[in-house]
Design an enzyme around this catalytic site. Structure first.
Site, PDB file in Angstrom:
ATOM      1  N   SER A 131       0.850  -1.198   0.000  1.00 55.90           N
ATOM      2  CA  SER A 131       0.000   0.000   0.000  1.00 55.90           C
ATOM      3  C   SER A 131       0.879   1.239   0.000  1.00 55.90           C
ATOM      4  O   SER A 131       1.636   1.444  -0.952  1.00 55.90           O
ATOM      5  CB  SER A 131      -0.940  -0.024   1.217  1.00 55.90           C
ATOM      6  OG  SER A 131      -1.852   1.055   1.170  1.00 55.90           O
ATOM      7  N   THR A 132       0.832   2.054   1.043  1.00 53.48           N
ATOM      8  CA  THR A 132       1.619   3.290   1.078  1.00 53.48           C
ATOM      9  C   THR A 132       3.107   2.999   0.905  1.00 53.48           C
ATOM     10  O   THR A 132       3.674   2.197   1.641  1.00 53.48           O
ATOM     11  CB  THR A 132       1.403   4.023   2.418  1.00 53.48           C
ATOM     12  OG1 THR A 132       0.011   4.099   2.688  1.00 53.48           O
ATOM     13  CG2 THR A 132       1.994   5.417   2.382  1.00 53.48           C
ATOM     14  N   ASP A 154      -4.312  -4.992   6.108  1.00 51.44           N
ATOM     15  CA  ASP A 154      -4.732  -5.816   4.973  1.00 51.44           C
ATOM     16  C   ASP A 154      -3.613  -6.775   4.587  1.00 51.44           C
ATOM     17  O   ASP A 154      -2.451  -6.380   4.466  1.00 51.44           O
ATOM     18  CB  ASP A 154      -5.086  -4.921   3.777  1.00 51.44           C
ATOM     19  CG  ASP A 154      -5.724  -5.694   2.639  1.00 51.44           C
ATOM     20  OD1 ASP A 154      -6.341  -6.751   2.902  1.00 51.44           O
ATOM     21  OD2 ASP A 154      -5.609  -5.250   1.484  1.00 51.44           O
ATOM     22  N   HIS A 197      -2.834  -0.986  -3.209  1.00 54.04           N
ATOM     23  CA  HIS A 197      -4.001  -0.144  -2.933  1.00 54.04           C
ATOM     24  C   HIS A 197      -3.924   1.136  -3.761  1.00 54.04           C
ATOM     25  O   HIS A 197      -3.106   2.020  -3.481  1.00 54.04           O
ATOM     26  CB  HIS A 197      -4.072   0.213  -1.448  1.00 54.04           C
ATOM     27  CG  HIS A 197      -4.299  -0.969  -0.565  1.00 54.04           C
ATOM     28  ND1 HIS A 197      -3.909  -0.999   0.753  1.00 54.04           N
ATOM     29  CD2 HIS A 197      -4.867  -2.174  -0.815  1.00 54.04           C
ATOM     30  CE1 HIS A 197      -4.246  -2.176   1.290  1.00 54.04           C
ATOM     31  NE2 HIS A 197      -4.822  -2.903   0.344  1.00 54.04           N
ATOM     32  N   MET A 219       0.060   1.091   5.281  1.00 58.04           N
ATOM     33  CA  MET A 219      -0.618   1.271   6.561  1.00 58.04           C
ATOM     34  C   MET A 219      -1.794   0.308   6.659  1.00 58.04           C
ATOM     35  O   MET A 219      -2.329  -0.158   5.651  1.00 58.04           O
ATOM     36  CB  MET A 219      -1.079   2.720   6.734  1.00 58.04           C
ATOM     37  CG  MET A 219      -2.053   3.234   5.706  1.00 58.04           C
ATOM     38  SD  MET A 219      -2.410   4.985   6.011  1.00 58.04           S
ATOM     39  CE  MET A 219      -3.414   5.377   4.591  1.00 58.04           C
TER      40      MET A 219
END
Length: 301
Positions: free
Chosen positions: A122-123, A246, A149, A243
């Site tokens: 993600s991030t 998931d 994401h 973050m």
């Protein structure tokens, strides 16, 4: 503490401003990007230049979900504020691909894959993926599946960018296509991605099923489907910077099916949320720095 920076600005555009910020006074920068192909490409470049995250601007402010937008903006800015930018960020340097080369039988080239590598991030993920995917050899006897994401539109630009700097073939996943070795498939924004065994072929299934903890695509959805494929295929799961939590459940399920699970270490993560959650849940076999992930995957081939 944090700079929010529009990609599109008069006189000096966001990319040039970002380069100056990173050169003269490094700070966490969150990009604001409109939902166009050009802005998506520019956003991917901004992430490689040192921006830590981005927020898509609504096409129509009168139709946007204000509460959802506010929550997303707050969360991303607060997360960015915790990230320490210690030195100048420059464009990603991708080392020459030096991995081993594998001879694939004709039957394997068509559909009979023996291994699946599942990656969730993600991030900080787009930049981290540029340190992994370009190092994988094009004739690797496995399919690679990625959930990053991102909203719709941005994942296609991510796939194209990775494909342009990689030997292995990278594409945005399409519904019902058969997994092939030497291919990397990125889940499209706003679609869950699952894998199913259909008459002996491993096929991608995309759906608009309910978001999981507000996420679609979800790493957990992808990894959980792979864990159900049985023991005829070897599984490798990797959880990287991001973050939230998931992927933690999916990693644990793959480990329980005797797959090998790898987490990026805290020091090399932009945000140590997803790897930490998977480790805390007991779903991780190995913890390695970012620069080791590609070579570890290759050694498992």
């Amino acid at each position: 503490d944090v700079v929010t920076l529009d990609v599109e600005m008069p006189v000096m555009d966001g990319l040039k401003a970002l380069e100056i910020i990173m050169d003269e006074h490094p700070l966490p920068v969150v990009m604001l990007s409109s939902l166009t192909k050009e802005s998506a490409d520019a956003t991917l470049k901004a992430l490689s230049l040192g921006a830590v995250d981005f927020i898509p601007k609504p096409k129509n402010i009168f139709k946007m979900h204000a509460d959802e937008m506010r929550a997303q903006l707050n969360e991303k800015i607060k997360t960015a504020a915790k990230i320490k930018i210690e030195k100048k960020h420059s464009s990603i340097h991708v080392p020459a691909v030096k991995g081993p080369h594998f001879k694939l039988e004709d039957s394997m080239r068509k559909k009979n894959i023996k291994k699946i590598i599942a990656i969730g991030t993600s991030t900080g993920g787009p930049k981290a993926l540029q340190q992994v995917i370009p190092l994988l050899p094009k004739d690797m006897p496995a399919s690679v599946l990625i959930v990053q994401h991102m909203p719709a539109g941005f994942t296609k630009s991510l796939a194209e960018r990775l494909n342009s700097i990689s030997e292995i073939y990278v594409k945005e996943a399409e519904d019902s296509e058969v997994l092939l070795p030497g291919h990397v498939y990125i889940a499209p924004g706003d679609f869950h991605m699952k894998i199913a065994n259909v008459y002996g072929e491993y096929r991608i299934q995309l759906s608009k099923e309910k978001a999981v903890f507000g996420l679609r695509p979800s790493v957990d959805v992808m990894m959980s489907s792979i864990a159900k494929l049985g023991d005829k295929i070897k599984l490798i799961a990797v959880i990287m910077t991001g973050m939230g939590s998931d992927g933690a459940e999916g990693m644990k399920k793959i480990k329980e099916q005797n797959g090998l699970t790898i987490a990026q270490d805290e020091e090399t993560c932009i945000v140590y949320g997803m790897p930490k959650s998977a480790i805390d849940l007991g779903g991780v076999d190995e913890i390695v720095p970012l620069h080791v992930i590609a070579s570890r995957i290759i050694s498992l081939m």
